[in-house]
Design an enzyme around this catalytic site. Structure first.
Site, mmCIF file in Angstrom:
data_model
loop_
_atom_site.group_PDB
_atom_site.id
_atom_site.type_symbol
_atom_site.label_atom_id
_atom_site.label_comp_id
_atom_site.label_asym_id
_atom_site.label_seq_id
_atom_site.Cartn_x
_atom_site.Cartn_y
_atom_site.Cartn_z
ATOM 1 N N SER A 1 37.797 39.783 43.788
ATOM 2 C CA SER A 1 37.585 38.361 43.534
ATOM 3 C C SER A 1 38.850 37.540 43.703
ATOM 4 C CB SER A 1 37.018 38.148 42.131
ATOM 5 O OG SER A 1 37.939 38.578 41.152
ATOM 6 N N LYS B 1 35.696 32.263 34.220
ATOM 7 C CA LYS B 1 36.947 32.007 34.930
ATOM 8 C C LYS B 1 37.289 30.520 34.924
ATOM 9 C CE LYS B 1 36.574 36.017 37.994
ATOM 10 N NZ LYS B 1 36.339 36.503 39.374
#
EC number: 3.4.21.53
Length: 806
Positions: A657, A700
């Site tokens: 990611s 996030k």
């Protein structure tokens, strides 16, 4: 693109950051109005598989229910099985009885449901009646007279035989006398027995006559003595025959009652006949030579009649339909049964009465449900289950017996025919591992019920979720939820699966949320749960688990961990990571830096070099290396090397990611264009530069948002996410509000060129037909830098060739 093209990527509007559930769209005012839910929601595929497995009558079509814990696997399976079980007849009973020919091998009898306990009671009654009938029979005057006659006949026979010898001896002047060692012959004179000294004083001819006569008599005596044991055996046989006749007469009318009662069960009639024969054959076990009646009474209170009892292994008298058994502790003994022992005089003894049923016996004719992981963690249980399913019978034996390491005596009960469905419940990984590593697994468990962890967020699904919540509140006595509270539960269900278009089927988590909301509603002393109570439950749950998150944020705020949220830096970027601690996950920024130098086109991943980078992270670095080689090394070799590292990272790093952030920081280092530090980046990248979706996008974004809030929102801060993650956004209300006010932004990025433009404010540039990028673009700067690295050796060589000037 042209070199002077402005950055055109716009942030997502607030309505796309959180998909709200309108309370007024719910067709009820309170969940108290809703009917109970019939089945688990969103599990139609699993329900079809369960119904199919239960309906299949062929071998091997047992079921494995796979899915995440908390998706309602067990409750749905038990509910569907119970429903199916009511449509089936109750299976028969099973008992163990003694095998009178081989005591160590008890026999198993199958009886119609409810008859086993009756047979046990009848045999207990028979034993009790024998306790009365036998003493009475052996105390009767007729029995005593007949026995006395047999004993008198033996005595008379012996007396006649020895009397005849004594008479013949007397006629020859010889006496038959009894000595401590038995009968003996001795000479007489005038009716007096001669002593050895007196005998020696007799004339020789008289001594010879006595010796001759006594030798002949001795032969007759010895012949008669040899017949005595035979006469005694014949007498004992007569006594036994008498005892048998008495026993047969005593129990005949008792057995006639049982025979009439069980005339429809040939196996029971055979057993009753064997009992009668054994009682008659072993009457001496209950009767001694002295005080017989007392011994009979004592034996009935002890173990003498245990072999005539019936051990009920399975009793389905009260079972309605087929049994549904859930075995919570599937050890080998709990599964296939066990043989217990009693300590007596320092030794362990056992018999068929100490055989105990296992779950396979109890579920025989129905369904057995077990947790797959618990089953596999218990030694021998898995192998014994497979063996039972393959041979369709359950055999009770200890592990020592099955492995041949137990040398002591034990029972060998007859196996019991098996006809049932087994359902194992476990997580998907366990199912796939068993399928791969155990070839017998696929033969025995041919049906998989795959429980989904999410479902579409349709109006019908929302209503079904509300009905499930209503069922829970009524079942556990919780307060009902109003429209606002139920809408908030729906929104949280989407948040749990990280998808605004889906709902979670993890009912355990949603049930806990409702229970906690009920607690706060009770604290407020209200009669219904509102949206505020649900939100308070969510916040309180996070509060209990966010100590580590607060510590990480504090270290960043204090400058212990360096993460910039303002300004611009070349070769430095804010990536986003997710840390999972139990059931709680939170996002936090991580600083990635890149440095370049002349080289051969290598991208060195420092994490991987020191074995801190996982395989997925290494894959991401190799992918971005492929992208750089394809874009800038098509006509000329890359003469530059770069190093990448997660700064202040002291643990393992895995996942791809951060691969887009690593590519951005490499482009910055190669071009010399600084990257905005008020932006953070997440997303993976492919070799064509397309940005791909990642997990944990909500956490996030919120992790970087919380850091920016702690330092003060500037209005320019934000996060770059993959455009394909836009449908997954279910952000906190404060993040959405900040975006609505223009104080924070979420940028959906589809390609790395879009992202680098937002991060640097400089267009990425698009190559022309000659492969050249527009002047001033990021890609043109990279081309120029790479060309400089490529021709630097030539310049150095030319410099070395120039003559030095004095």
């Amino acid at each position: 693109m042209s070199g002077d093209q402005p950055v055109s990527l716009s942030p997502l509007p607030p309505e796309r950051l959180f998909t709200r559930c309108d309370p007024h769209s719910l067709p009820f005012q309170s969940t108290a109005e809703l009917a109970d839910a019939d089945d688990a929601i969103g599990q139609e595929r699993a329900m079809e598989a369960i119904s199919f497995a239960m309906g299949m009558r062929h071998r091997g079509f047992n079921l494995f229910a796979l899915g995440a814990e908390g998706t309602g696997r067990r409750s749905l399976v038990m509910r569907l099985l119970s429903r199916q079980a009511t449509e089936r007849p109750a299976p028969g009973d099973w008992v163990y009885i003694n095998d009178f020919e081989q005591n160590q091998r008890p026999k198993a009898l199958s009886l119609p449901a409810g008859r086993a306990i009756l047979l046990k009671k009848d045999m207990d009654w028979l034993i009790g009646e024998l306790g009365q009938a036998l003493p009475a029979a052996f105390e009767a005057e007729e029995y005593r007279n007949r026995r006395q006659a047999i004993e008198d006949a033996l005595k008379e026979r012996q007396e006649q035989a020895f009397g005849a010898i004594a008479h013949d001896a007397g006629k020859n002047g010889v006496a038959l006398v009894r000595t401590p060692v038995g009968l003996a012959l001795a000479p007489m004179k005038d009716t007096e027995v001669l002593s050895p000294e007196q005998f020696k004083q007799l004339p020789d001819d008289q001594q010879d006559r006595f010796k001759t006569d006594m030798a002949a008599l001795q032969e007759k005596l010895e012949a008669t003595l040899k017949l005595v044991p035979k006469w005694e055996r014949e007498s004992r046989a007569s006594l036994r025959a008498l005892d048998h006749d008495v026993v047969a007469f005593a129990i005949e009318h008792l057995l006639d009652e049982l025979i009439a009662k069980y005339s429809d069960l040939p196996a029971v009639l055979t057993y009753l006949t064997a009992v009668a024969a054994d009682v008659a054959a072993n009457v001496t076990d209950f009767l001694g030579d002295d005080d017989r009646s007392a011994k009979v009474r004592r034996s009935l209170g002890g173990d003498a009649f245990r072999r005539y009892r019936v051990n009920v292994l399975v009793d389905n008298d009260q079972t309605q339909g087929a049994p549904v058994v859930y075995e919570d502790y599937p050890t080998q003994p709990n599964l296939i049964g066990r043989i217990e022992h009693l300590a007596q005089f320092g030794a362990l003894i056992t018999d068929f009465n100490l055989i105990r049923a296992g779950s396979l016996h109890k579920a025989n004719g129905g369904f057995l449900v077990m947790d797959a992981r618990k089953l596999l963690m218990n030694p021998f249980a898995w192998e014994d289950l497979k063996r039972a399913l393959k041979v369709r019978e359950v055999r009770i034996e200890s592990p020592g017996q099955s492995m041949g390491i137990l040398s002591t005596f034990s029972l060998e009960p007859a196996p019991i025919a098996l006809d049932l469905k087994v359902v194992l419940i476990g997580d998907p990984m366990l199912y796939y591992q068993l399928s791969h590593h155990d070839p017998e697994f696929s033969e025995l468990f041919k049906v998989a019920a795959d429980f989904d962890w999410r479902m579409d967020r349709s109006p019908q699904a929302v209503l079904e979720l509300a009905r499930s919540v209503a069922t829970l509140t009524r079942k556990e006595g919780l307060l009902p939820l109003d429209q606002g509270a139920m809408a908030r539960v729906v929104e949280q269900a989407s948040r749990l699966v990280e998808d605004a278009e889906k709902l979670s089927t993890h009912m355990a988590s949603l049930a806990d949320l409702v229970r906690e909301a009920d607690h706060w509603a009770m604290q407020d002393k209200v009669g219904i749960i509102g949206a505020g109570h649900v939100q308070r439950a969510i916040d309180a749950s996070i509060r209990r688990q966010d100590r580590v998150r607060d510590n990480v944020q504090e270290e960043i705020r204090r400058g212990i961990i360096h993460v910039a949220t303002s300004g611009s830096e070349t070769g430095q970027i804010n990536a986003l990571a997710v840390l999972e601690l139990g059931n709680f996950a939170f996002g936090h920024p991580a600083r990635i830096t890149a440095r370049i130098h002349a080289g051969k086109g290598d991208v060195i991943d420092i994490e991987r070099e020191i074995d801190l980078g996982g395989p997925l992270h290494g894959k991401g670095v190799l992918i971005l290396s492929g992208f750089l080689a394809a874009r800038f090394g098509e006509t000329e070799p890359l003469s530059v090397s770069a190093s990448l590292v997660f700064e202040q990272s002291y643990g393992g790093v895995d996942g791809d990611s951060a691969s887009s952030a690593e590519l951005y920081v490499l482009l910055s280092a190669l071009s010399g264009v600084p990257i905005r530090q008020d932006l953070a980046v997440t997303g993976s990248v492919d070799q064509f530069g397309r940005i791909q979706a990642i997990g944990g996008v909500n956490e996030k974004i919120e992790g970087f948002f919380d850091l920016c809030v702690s330092r003060g929102l500037s209005g320019s801060q934000g996060v770059l996410i993959p455009a394909s993650n836009s449908a997954h956004l279910m952000l906190r209300a404060d993040v959405v509000e900040a975006c609505r006010q223009g104080r924070f932004a979420i940028y959906p990025v589809e390609h790395v060129d879009q992202g680098i433009e937002v991060l640097t404010g400089v267009p990425a540039g698009e190559a022309d037909e000659n492969g050249r990028y527009p002047v001033g673009s990021v890609n043109r700067k990279i081309q120029a830098r790479l060309a400089a690295f490529l021709h630097r050796p030539e310049r150095l060589l030319d410099r070395d060739k120039k003559p030095e000037l004095d």
